[in-house]
Design an enzyme around this catalytic site. Structure first.
Site, mmCIF file in Angstrom:
data_model
loop_
_atom_site.group_PDB
_atom_site.id
_atom_site.type_symbol
_atom_site.label_atom_id
_atom_site.label_comp_id
_atom_site.label_asym_id
_atom_site.label_seq_id
_atom_site.Cartn_x
_atom_site.Cartn_y
_atom_site.Cartn_z
ATOM 1 N N GLY A 14 -0.952 4.407 -5.134
ATOM 2 C CA GLY A 14 -0.757 3.162 -5.866
ATOM 3 C C GLY A 14 0.520 3.125 -6.671
ATOM 4 O O GLY A 14 0.957 2.054 -7.085
ATOM 5 N N VAL A 68 0.834 -1.201 0.000
ATOM 6 C CA VAL A 68 0.000 0.000 0.000
ATOM 7 C C VAL A 68 0.872 1.255 0.000
ATOM 8 O O VAL A 68 1.939 1.278 0.623
ATOM 9 C CB VAL A 68 -0.884 0.013 1.270
ATOM 10 C CG1 VAL A 68 -1.735 1.251 1.350
ATOM 11 C CG2 VAL A 68 -1.739 -1.230 1.336
ATOM 12 N N CYS A 69 0.402 2.285 -0.686
ATOM 13 C CA CYS A 69 0.998 3.625 -0.612
ATOM 14 C C CYS A 69 -0.142 4.639 -0.691
ATOM 15 O O CYS A 69 -1.293 4.281 -0.515
ATOM 16 C CB CYS A 69 2.032 3.837 -1.711
ATOM 17 S SG CYS A 69 1.336 3.949 -3.374
ATOM 18 N N ALA A 70 0.171 5.883 -0.973
ATOM 19 C CA ALA A 70 -0.858 6.922 -0.992
ATOM 20 C C ALA A 70 -1.791 6.794 -2.196
ATOM 21 O O ALA A 70 -3.006 6.953 -2.068
ATOM 22 C CB ALA A 70 -0.216 8.309 -0.980
ATOM 23 N N THR A 121 -4.122 4.537 -0.129
ATOM 24 C CA THR A 121 -4.861 4.947 1.072
ATOM 25 C C THR A 121 -5.855 6.060 0.772
ATOM 26 O O THR A 121 -6.849 6.197 1.481
ATOM 27 C CB THR A 121 -3.906 5.395 2.200
ATOM 28 O OG1 THR A 121 -3.071 6.441 1.713
ATOM 29 C CG2 THR A 121 -3.055 4.240 2.699
#
Length: 191
Positions: A69, A65-67, A93
């Site tokens: 993708g 996961v990141c902010a 996220t």
């Protein structure tokens, strides 16, 4: 190489109990809000964590996961190159929160600082502005500074990578302490 498997937020939410979630954002971004149970291993530290992520993958699924993708997609590709299957969260996220899912914060964490994307926008804008202003007042060659940043932003958009984000991620505020990373890797091994 094929694109990594992407899970939508609702599918990821329903499978959260069976997945090991690895958040590849900076510690500051992670502290501002992360998926429940996510472990923070910044993208620039993923190589160090490969054996522990492999251990977690052998025991079940891994969701990166990141902010938005982009970083998680890069992490999934690196994991795949090392024989580790992992999925990425579509939209990161940001999409998770927009779809009404809860983001957790570490106990006592206060949202301070800016996420990487905001830091990049601020830094790029400040350098371009400085180059334009100083180029007009001090020396015209300083306008090349603005041109270099503009070229970097275009390259970033075309390649899906960001050199400025990589540099900013190395700043002390954006890096975990060694103890934090060791603790995270121990937790990953225990899963």
């Amino acid at each position: 190489m094929t694109d990594p498997t992407a899970l939508g937020t609702d599918e990821a939410h329903s499978r959260l109990h069976e997945l090991t979630v690895v958040d590849v954002r900076t510690p500051g971004e992670y502290a501002a809000g992360h998926l429940p149970g996510a472990l923070n291993i910044p993208l620039d530290r993923i190589r160090r964590a490969l054996p522990d992520i492999r251990h977690a993958a052998d025991r079940g699924g891994v969701l990166v996961v990141c902010a938005s993708g982009a970083r998680s997609d890069s992490a999934c590709r690196l994991l795949a190159e090392n024989g580790i299957a992992a999925a990425t969260l579509s939209g990161g996220t940001g999409a998770w929160a927009a779809d009404g899912h809860v983001l957790h914060r570490p106990r006592g964490a206060v949202r301070t600082g800016w996420g990487t994307e905001r830091q990049v926008r601020f830094t790029a804008g400040a350098i371009v502005l400085l180059g334009l202003l100083l180029g007009a007042q001090v020396h015209p060659a300083l306008r090349l500074l603005s041109a270099a940043i503009a070229a970097g932003l275009v390259l970033s958009a075309v390649t899906g990578t960001c050199g400025m984000a990589a540099v900013l991620a190395r700043l002390p505020r954006n890096r975990p302490t060694a103890a934090d990373l060791d603790e995270t890797l121990a937790a990953l091994r225990g899963r």
